[in-house]
Design a protein around this motif. Structure first.
Motif, PDB file in Angstrom:
ATOM      1  N   ALA A 219       0.828  -1.206   0.000  1.00  0.00           N
ATOM      2  CA  ALA A 219       0.000   0.000   0.000  1.00  0.00           C
ATOM      3  C   ALA A 219       0.865   1.259   0.000  1.00  0.00           C
ATOM      4  CB  ALA A 219      -0.925  -0.020   1.212  1.00  0.00           C
ATOM      5  N   ASN A 220       1.933   1.281   0.824  1.00  0.00           N
ATOM      6  CA  ASN A 220       2.811   2.449   0.875  1.00  0.00           C
ATOM      7  C   ASN A 220       3.522   2.681  -0.458  1.00  0.00           C
ATOM      8  OD1 ASN A 220       2.160   3.008   3.533  1.00  0.00           O
ATOM      9  ND2 ASN A 220       3.855   1.776   4.362  1.00  0.00           N
ATOM     10  N   PHE A 221       3.945   1.611  -1.104  1.00  0.00           N
ATOM     11  CA  PHE A 221       4.619   1.748  -2.391  1.00  0.00           C
ATOM     12  C   PHE A 221       3.679   2.305  -3.464  1.00  0.00           C
ATOM     13  CE2 PHE A 221       5.837  -0.061  -6.511  1.00  0.00           C
ATOM     14  CZ  PHE A 221       7.114   0.489  -6.647  1.00  0.00           C
ATOM     15  N   GLN A 222       2.474   1.776  -3.494  1.00  0.00           N
ATOM     16  CA  GLN A 222       1.515   2.255  -4.492  1.00  0.00           C
ATOM     17  C   GLN A 222       1.178   3.724  -4.258  1.00  0.00           C
ATOM     18  OE1 GLN A 222      -1.774  -0.455  -4.185  1.00  0.00           O
ATOM     19  NE2 GLN A 222      -0.711  -2.105  -5.324  1.00  0.00           N
TER      20      GLN A 222
ATOM     21  N   SER B 226      11.909   6.741  11.382  1.00  0.00           N
ATOM     22  CA  SER B 226      11.194   5.592  10.811  1.00  0.00           C
ATOM     23  C   SER B 226      11.944   4.293  11.059  1.00  0.00           C
ATOM     24  CB  SER B 226      10.982   5.803   9.311  1.00  0.00           C
ATOM     25  OG  SER B 226      10.169   6.922   9.062  1.00  0.00           O
ATOM     26  N   ALA B 227      13.284   4.340  10.866  1.00  0.00           N
ATOM     27  CA  ALA B 227      14.092   3.137  11.116  1.00  0.00           C
ATOM     28  C   ALA B 227      14.059   2.741  12.583  1.00  0.00           C
ATOM     29  CB  ALA B 227      15.527   3.378  10.673  1.00  0.00           C
ATOM     30  N   ALA B 228      14.131   3.749  13.475  1.00  0.00           N
ATOM     31  CA  ALA B 228      14.086   3.449  14.906  1.00  0.00           C
ATOM     32  C   ALA B 228      12.731   2.869  15.301  1.00  0.00           C
ATOM     33  CB  ALA B 228      14.387   4.709  15.708  1.00  0.00           C
TER      34      ALA B 228
ATOM     35  N   ARG C 203       4.940  15.855   1.340  1.00  0.00           N
ATOM     36  CA  ARG C 203       4.083  14.676   1.190  1.00  0.00           C
ATOM     37  C   ARG C 203       4.861  13.508   0.570  1.00  0.00           C
ATOM     38  NH1 ARG C 203       0.325  11.586   3.195  1.00  0.00           N
ATOM     39  NH2 ARG C 203      -0.903  10.482   1.604  1.00  0.00           N
ATOM     40  N   CYS C 204       5.695  13.825  -0.407  1.00  0.00           N
ATOM     41  CA  CYS C 204       6.507  12.775  -1.038  1.00  0.00           C
ATOM     42  C   CYS C 204       7.515  12.190  -0.045  1.00  0.00           C
ATOM     43  CB  CYS C 204       7.229  13.353  -2.250  1.00  0.00           C
ATOM     44  SG  CYS C 204       8.106  12.103  -3.221  1.00  0.00           S
ATOM     45  N   ALA C 205       8.096  13.060   0.790  1.00  0.00           N
ATOM     46  CA  ALA C 205       9.037  12.574   1.803  1.00  0.00           C
ATOM     47  C   ALA C 205       8.354  11.651   2.788  1.00  0.00           C
ATOM     48  CB  ALA C 205       9.670  13.760   2.526  1.00  0.00           C
TER      49      ALA C 205
ATOM     50  N   ALA D 243       7.559   6.274   4.762  1.00  0.00           N
ATOM     51  CA  ALA D 243       6.664   5.175   5.131  1.00  0.00           C
ATOM     52  C   ALA D 243       6.998   3.910   4.348  1.00  0.00           C
ATOM     53  CB  ALA D 243       5.211   5.583   4.892  1.00  0.00           C
ATOM     54  N   PHE D 244       7.322   4.073   3.067  1.00  0.00           N
ATOM     55  CA  PHE D 244       7.678   2.906   2.242  1.00  0.00           C
ATOM     56  C   PHE D 244       8.975   2.260   2.731  1.00  0.00           C
ATOM     57  CE2 PHE D 244      10.338   1.489  -1.329  1.00  0.00           C
ATOM     58  CZ  PHE D 244       9.640   0.346  -1.663  1.00  0.00           C
ATOM     59  N   LYS D 245       9.999   3.093   3.008  1.00  0.00           N
ATOM     60  CA  LYS D 245      11.265   2.547   3.480  1.00  0.00           C
ATOM     61  C   LYS D 245      11.098   1.854   4.832  1.00  0.00           C
ATOM     62  CE  LYS D 245      14.357   5.729   1.034  1.00  0.00           C
ATOM     63  NZ  LYS D 245      15.388   6.771   1.191  1.00  0.00           N
ATOM     64  N   ARG D 246      10.268   2.441   5.693  1.00  0.00           N
ATOM     65  CA  ARG D 246      10.041   1.806   6.996  1.00  0.00           C
ATOM     66  C   ARG D 246       9.360   0.449   6.840  1.00  0.00           C
ATOM     67  NH1 ARG D 246       6.060   1.665  10.835  1.00  0.00           N
ATOM     68  NH2 ARG D 246       4.666   2.965   9.610  1.00  0.00           N
ATOM     69  N   SER D 247       8.385   0.381   5.922  1.00  0.00           N
ATOM     70  CA  SER D 247       7.704  -0.890   5.680  1.00  0.00           C
ATOM     71  C   SER D 247       8.668  -1.922   5.067  1.00  0.00           C
ATOM     72  CB  SER D 247       6.515  -0.674   4.746  1.00  0.00           C
ATOM     73  OG  SER D 247       5.561   0.193   5.351  1.00  0.00           O
ATOM     74  N   LEU D 248       9.539  -1.423   4.145  1.00  0.00           N
ATOM     75  CA  LEU D 248      10.504  -2.334   3.532  1.00  0.00           C
ATOM     76  C   LEU D 248      11.491  -2.871   4.561  1.00  0.00           C
ATOM     77  CD1 LEU D 248      11.624  -3.569   0.920  1.00  0.00           C
ATOM     78  CD2 LEU D 248      13.042  -1.522   0.648  1.00  0.00           C
TER      79      LEU D 248
END
Length: 614
Positions: A97-100, A130-132, A270-272, A277-282
Motif C-alpha cells: 500500500a505504501n509503495f503504491q 522511521s528506522a528506529a 508529502r513525497c518525503a 513510510a515505504f522505506k520503513r515498511s521495507l
C-alpha cells in the motif's frame, strides 16, 4: 546438553573428569557422534580407561538430549514463528500500500525523485525515526511472542523443567543456593541408585527407600521450577511493557517530526512522508524475514520422535592401543624415512657412480673403464698388466683405451699424449705404463715421458735408473742417448724424471722442454706423458697447453663431479685439447659402468686355446 548430562550424573566425582578444568570442552573433544548415511541412527561413544563411568556419561548425555529435543524449545519456537509469520503478512500488505501511494503521488505531481538524506535534514530525520520505529516495533513483537510462550509454559511441567535447567545457566534468571543444592542432591541420589541396583534387586527395601527419597526431592524441584517459571513470566511482562513504551515514545517523536515536515513545501513534504513510510515498511519486512529464517532453522515444524535403541555398554576388548594399526604406521613411517634418507644421501653424494656420469655431467667422451686389478702383488704387476697378464679384463680394457685413442686422433698428426688426473691416487701412472705397452705391442714406436717432477714413478715401474733423466737433459748435463732407457718391452722406451728440481713448473715451461719435445716427436710415433694432478699443482696445465691431446683419469667411487669439473675448466682455460676421460678401478660386476666392467669370456677363450698343447 553436555552440561545437563554432567549435572545429572554428578560429573565432579567421576575419575574420568578429574584434573580437567573444563569438563564440557573435554567431552566435546573426546565424544564420538556418528550419524548413519542411509538411516536416522545416531551412534554415541566415548573412549575411557574407566568403562563404567563412560557408560554412565554416555547414557546421561543421550537422556539429556532426548529430554531437551522434543520439549519446550521446539514448542516455544513454533509459537514465536506463528506470531512472526502473522505479523509478516500484515506488514507485506502495508508495504504494498505504501509503495503504491508513493508511486501514484510521484506520477500525479511530476516528481522524479526526492533528495536523499544528505540533501534534506528533515527527510534524514524522518528516515532515522522511521528506522528506529521499525526496530522498536520488531522488539515489541518479539517481546509479545516471548511473553505468550512463557504464559503457555505454565501448564507444562516438562517445559518448566527444561527452562529451569537452561535459565539457571543463562542471564534470564539465577538459581538460588537451595536450588543448586537440591539439584546436586538429586544427582548424588541418582548415582547411589545406579550403584545400589547393581548390588540389590528392584524390590529391596534399601532400593525402595532411596527411590522414595528421590521422588520427594523431585517434587521439591518441581515446585522450584514453577517458581522459576513465574519469575520468568514476570520478567517477560516487564520486557513487553518496556518495549511497548519505547515504541510509543518513538512513534510520538515521528508524529511530531511529520507535523514539522508538513510546514515545508506540500508536495515535497508529502513525497518525503510517503517515501519514509515505504522505506520503513521495507525495512520492517526485511527484519521479519531475517527473524523468521533464524527461528525456522532452530525449530522442526513436524514432531520429532527419538527412541534409544541400545544403551551404552563397555566392550570386551580394549580399543586402544590398536597394535596392528600402530605396527603398520611404524612400518610405513620407517619406509618413508628410509627413502628420504636414501634420496638425501644420493643428493649429497657427488662421486662418479656410473659411466653415464662422464658425458652427462662432465661433457667428455668416455674412452674406457678399467676394472679393479685383483691380486696386485707388486707395483710392476699392476703397472704392466698388459704385459704380465694379457688375458685379464684389465689388460683388455687398456687395449680398448688404446683403440679409442688411435681412432680419436689422426695417424701421424698427433704424437704427444698427456695423461693426467684430477687428484692424486686416481691411477694415471698405471694407465700411462699400460697404455704405452699396448701401443708398443701395436707396432708403434712409443716413449713414456715421466714429467711428474714432484712424485715420479715410471722408473720404478720399469726398474730403470732415474738419473740423469728429464731434468738432466733439460739442464744440459746429459744428452738424449744417455737419458732415455729401454723398458724391456719391444718398441717401448722410457724417459724417467731424473733428479728432483727446485722449480719444476719453470723447467716444464722453458723453451728447452719444447725443443726437446719437438725432437722426440721426430723419433717416436707416440709420446705418452705422465704428469702431476691438475688440481694440486700447475704443472699439468703447462703440459696441457704444449701437448697435442690430453686424457683425464678419474677413479670410480672416489672422484667427485665438482673436482673433475674444476680440472676440466683449468685445462680448457690454457687451451688444452681434451680427448676424453678414463674411469679407473671400476668394481667388477657393476652394471652401471656397462660393458667395461665384464670381460669374463677372455679367460674361457684362453683355456680353450691352450687345450691342444696339453
Amino acid at each position: 546438553v553436555l552440561q545437563a548430562a554432567l549435572e545429572r550424573c554428578g560429573g565432579a566425582g567421576l575419575k574420568i573428569l578429574q584434573g580437567r578444568p573444563n569438563p564440557v570442552a573435554y567431552l566435546k573433544e573426546a565424544l564420538k557422534i556418528e550419524a548413519g548415511k542411509k538411516d536416522d541412527i545416531i551412534c554415541v561413544s566415548l573412549d575411557s580407561p574407566y568403562p563404567s563411568e563412560a557408560d554412565l556419561l554416555v547414557n546421561n548425555i543421550v537422556e539429556a538430549f532426548v529430554s531437551s529435543s522434543p520439549g519446550g524449545n521446539r514448542s516455544t519456537a513454533r509459537e514465536i514463528l506463528k506470531t512472526l509469520r502473522s505479523e509478516k503478512a500484515r506488514q507485506a500488505e502495508e508495504l504494498t500500500a505504501n509503495f503504491q501511494a508513493m508511486e501514484e503521488f510521484k506520477r500525479a505531481n511530476g516528481i522524479i525523485s526526492l533528495a536523499d538524506g544528505k540533501g534534506s535534514i528533515m527527510a534524514q530525520r524522518l528516515g532515522e525515526l522511521s528506522a528506529a520505529l521499525t526496530v522498536a516495533e520488531v522488539e515489541a513483537i518479539l517481546a509479545k511472542a516471548e511473553y505468550d510462550a512463557a504464559r503457555a509454559m505454565m501448564n507444562d511441567p516438562g517445559r518448566m523443567r527444561y527452562f529451569a535447567e537452561q535459565g539457571s545457566r543463562s542471564h534470564l534468571a539465577q538459581a538460588g543456593p537451595d536450588d543448586a543444592e537440591l539439584a546436586a542432591a538429586i544427582n548424588q541420589m541418582q548415582l547411589q541408585l545406579v550403584a545400589l541396583k547393581r548390588q540389590r534387586t528392584e524390590g529391596h527395601p534399601a532400593v525402595q527407600a532411596l527411590q522414595a527419597q528421590l521422588a520427594r526431592a523431585r517434587q521439591r524441584q518441581a515446585k522450584a521450577d514453577k517458581k522459576f517459571a513465574e519469575n520468568h513470566l514476570a520478567l517477560c511482562a516487564q520486557r513487553l511493557s518496556a518495549a511497548q513504551q519505547k515504541q510509543g515514545e518513538i512513534r510520538a517523536a515521528l508524529v511530531d517530526q511529520q507535523k514539522q515536515a508538513e510546514q515545508m513545501d506540500a508536495r515535497l513534504a508529502r513525497c518525503a512522508l510517503l517515501e519514509a513510510a515505504f522505506k520503513r515498511s521495507l525495512r520492517m519486512n526485511e527484519l521479519l524475514d531475517s527473524r523468521i529464517s533464524e527461528v525456522a532453522l532452530a525449530s522442526d515444524v513436524g514432531p520429532m520422535f527419538i527412541r534409544v535403541l541400545e544403551e551404552a555398554s563397555s566392550g570386551d576388548e580394549p580399543t586402544r592401543p590398536n597394535r596392528p594399526h600402530a605396527a603398520a604406521m611404524a612400518l610405513g613411517l620407517g619406509l618413508i624415512l628410509g627413502v628420504m634418507l636414501a634420496l638425501l644421501a644420493a643428493r649429497l653424494d657427488h662421486r662418479i657412480h656410473s659411466a653415464a656420469d662422464v658425458p652427462a655431467v662432465l661433457g667428455l667422451p668416455l674412452l674406457g673403464a678399467v676394472p679393479t686389478i685383483r691380486r696386485r702383488r707388486s707395483l710392476q704387476s699392476g703397472a704392466q698388466t698388459v704385459l704380465m697378464d694379457p688375458a685379464s679384463p684389465a689388460a683388455e680394457a687398456y687395449r680398448d683405451i688404446r683403440t679409442a685413442v688411435c681412432f680419436g686422433v689422426r695417424e701421424g698428426q698427433v704424437k704427444t699424449l698427456l695423461v693426467t688426473s684430477a687428484q692424486a691416487g686416481d691411477g694415471k701412472t698405471t694407465l700411462v705404463s699400460n697404455l704405452g705397452i699396448a701401443m708398443a705391442q701395436a707396432a708403434q714406436r712409443t716413449l713414456i715421458l715421466d714429467a711428474d717432477l714432484r712424485n715420479p714413478m715410471q722408473h720404478e715401474v720399469f726398474d730403470v735408473a732415474c738419473e740423469p733423466g728429464l731434468t738432466g737433459l733439460l739442464a744440459g748435463t746429459a744428452g738424449l742417448q744417455d737419458a732415455i732407457r729401454f723398458s724391456g718391452v719391444e718398441r717401448l722406451d722410457v724417459l724417467p724424471c731424473g733428479a728432483a728440481p727446485d722449480r719444476p713448473a719453470e723447467m716444464l715451461h722453458s723453451p728447452a722442454f719444447r725443443q726437446m719435445l719437438a725432437e722426440l716427436s721426430g723419433r717416436y710415433d707416440r709420446i705418452v706423458i705422465d704428469s702431476p694432478p691438475v688440481v694440486s699443482v700447475t704443472d699439468s696445465r703447462i703440459l696441457g697447453a704444449i701437448c697435442e691431446v690430453t686424457v683425464l683419469v678419474l677413479r670410480a667411487e672416489k672422484s667427485t663431479h665438482p673436482v673433475a669439473q674444476q680440472a676440466i675448466e683449468d685445462l680448457l682455460d690454457v687451451g688444452a685439447r681434451l680427448l676424453g676421460a678414463v674411469i679407473n678401478a671400476v668394481p667388477r660386476g657393476n652394471r652401471r659402468y656397462g660393458r667395461y666392467s665384464q670381460y669374463g669370456y677372455r679367460r674361457s677363450h684362453r683355456r680353450k686355446a691352450s687345450a691342444p698343447s696339453e
